[in-house]
Design an enzyme around this catalytic site. Structure first.
Site, PDB file in Angstrom:
ATOM      1  N   PRO A 148     -13.056 -79.586 -52.954  1.00 20.29           N
ATOM      2  CA  PRO A 148     -12.655 -80.740 -53.768  1.00 20.29           C
ATOM      3  C   PRO A 148     -13.150 -80.606 -55.203  1.00 20.29           C
ATOM      4  O   PRO A 148     -14.299 -80.250 -55.434  1.00 20.29           O
ATOM      5  CB  PRO A 148     -13.318 -81.927 -53.073  1.00 20.29           C
ATOM      6  N   GLU A 149     -12.268 -80.867 -56.147  1.00 19.37           N
ATOM      7  CA  GLU A 149     -12.642 -80.836 -57.560  1.00 19.37           C
ATOM      8  C   GLU A 149     -12.886 -82.261 -58.042  1.00 19.37           C
ATOM      9  O   GLU A 149     -12.726 -83.221 -57.285  1.00 19.37           O
ATOM     10  CB  GLU A 149     -11.520 -80.175 -58.359  1.00 19.37           C
ATOM     11  N   LYS A 203     -19.553 -83.665 -59.478  1.00 15.56           N
ATOM     12  CA  LYS A 203     -18.893 -83.559 -58.177  1.00 15.56           C
ATOM     13  C   LYS A 203     -19.735 -84.181 -57.065  1.00 15.56           C
ATOM     14  O   LYS A 203     -19.524 -83.922 -55.885  1.00 15.56           O
ATOM     15  CB  LYS A 203     -18.595 -82.092 -57.860  1.00 15.56           C
ATOM     16  N   ARG A 222     -18.323 -75.999 -42.513  1.00 19.54           N
ATOM     17  CA  ARG A 222     -18.915 -74.787 -43.108  1.00 19.54           C
ATOM     18  C   ARG A 222     -20.305 -75.024 -43.691  1.00 19.54           C
ATOM     19  O   ARG A 222     -20.962 -74.075 -44.105  1.00 19.54           O
ATOM     20  CB  ARG A 222     -17.957 -74.208 -44.149  1.00 19.54           C
ATOM     21  N   ARG A 247     -21.249 -70.938 -79.206  1.00 17.92           N
ATOM     22  CA  ARG A 247     -21.379 -70.161 -77.966  1.00 17.92           C
ATOM     23  C   ARG A 247     -20.518 -68.904 -78.033  1.00 17.92           C
ATOM     24  O   ARG A 247     -19.375 -68.957 -78.447  1.00 17.92           O
ATOM     25  CB  ARG A 247     -20.964 -70.999 -76.763  1.00 17.92           C
ATOM     26  N   ARG A 283     -13.832 -65.174 -61.600  1.00 17.75           N
ATOM     27  CA  ARG A 283     -12.863 -66.214 -61.264  1.00 17.75           C
ATOM     28  C   ARG A 283     -11.513 -65.881 -61.870  1.00 17.75           C
ATOM     29  O   ARG A 283     -11.425 -65.392 -62.992  1.00 17.75           O
ATOM     30  CB  ARG A 283     -13.309 -67.578 -61.815  1.00 17.75           C
TER      31      ARG A 283
END
Ligand SMILES: [Zn+2]
Length: 308
Positions: free
Chosen positions: A2-3, A59, A154, A189, A298
């Site tokens: 879930p985001e 989150k 999990r 950055r 990613r």
């Protein structure tokens, strides 16, 4: 996994169902992984607490708890009566209950239950007699007769308590960030902007999908070095992030119950992706095939023509 928008939807669904309910007792399973605080501390913190609100932080799902008046036995009788009066005068409106809670918060010990769903965690609100499914790690028995259960096959999910009610997720909340704080986070950055967006110490809870979608809307390539992005472009990026997250939250709002009670993993809504997962498919704007590259392990998806 879930985001942020899914977690927001779940937190709103839970808030509707359990705000005002009181945790009577707690059962915790034997598996250690989901318990970030000792099980004795979790049980002691949750029992006899009223859930005053449920909200998302990054989150994490945070349950704000106050000690239930019924169980406050050590308070002098006079004071207890004084506390109870305004409460009885109140209607059951949530808004009023919250307003009253604010005044009491200084007198009543305050704590939080913090849940991170990990990959497969979910929170169920169900009747006490409903079958306890496999992989249930925590059961909170509520005074309404229902139960709030944490199920996680999990076991990447995490349960913890903040006994002083001072849980603080790192980073800035993307939906609340103003332009100046956003600029400060990213100024100078040298990392690719995609990595910076995923850095949870900067922004809270922006995951891979929403980072790719926001970068597409802002016209920025995922590998673009953060320090080369202009103020105007960062302003556009912040708007894009908020837009993408709010659209996803709006989509989820219509099917809240599925996320809270569903036994399956499916059911998370998805934004109509413009780039994420669309490798080699034509860009929806210019028809150039979408590219996929890997940044810090990613997948990142972008249009080589629309994004600079
Ligand atoms: Zn394009």
């Amino acid at each position: 996994m879930p985001e942020l928008p899914e977690v927001e939807t779940i937190a709103r669904g839970l808030a509707k169902r359990v705000t005002g309910d009181v945790v009577q007792s707690v059962w915790l399973g034997q598996k250690e992984e989901p318990l970030k605080s000792p099980s004795s501390a979790i049980a002691a913190t949750l029992e006899h607490r009223r859930i005053v609100s449920v909200r998302r932080m990054g989150k994490h799902i945070v349950f704000d708890l106050e000690r239930d008046q019924v169980y406050v036995t050590r308070a002098p009788a006079k004071r207890r009566r004084a506390n109870r009066k305004p409460k009885e005068a109140q209607t059951s409106s949530t808004a009023q209950a919250t307003a009253g809670g604010g005044a009491r918060a200084t007198q009543v010990p305050y704590a939080q239950w913090v849940v991170h769903l990990g990959m497969t965690g979910r929170l169920q609100v169900c009747e006490a007699q409903s079958e306890v499914v496999k992989h249930t790690h925590a059961i909170l028995r509520l005074s309404s007769g229902r139960e709030l259960r944490f199920v996680d096959p999990r076991r990447f999910g995490r349960l913890s308590v903040a006994q002083a009610g001072d849980f603080d997720a790192a980073g800035v909340e993307p939906l609340e960030a103003d332009l100046e704080s956003f600029l400060t986070l990213f100024r100078g950055r040298k990392t690719p902007i995609k990595s910076a967006l995923l850095n949870q110490k900067l922004l809270r809870g922006v995951g891979n999908i929403y980072a790719d979608e926001s970068l597409f809307r802002a016209g920025l390539r995922p590998r673009r070095r953060t320090s080369t992005i202009t103020r105007d472009q960062l302003a556009r990026l912040l708007s894009a992030i908020k837009e993408v997250l709010q659209e996803a939250i709006a989509l989820g709002g219509s099917s809240i119950s599925d996320y809270v009670n569903s036994d399956g993993e499916e059911g998370f809504f998805q934004l109509q992706h413009r780039v994420y997962g669309r490798e080699s498919e034509p860009c929806l704007v210019c028809k150039t095939p979408i590219k996929r590259i890997v940044i810090a392990g990613r997948s990142s998806h972008y249009c080589p023509k629309c994004q600079k």
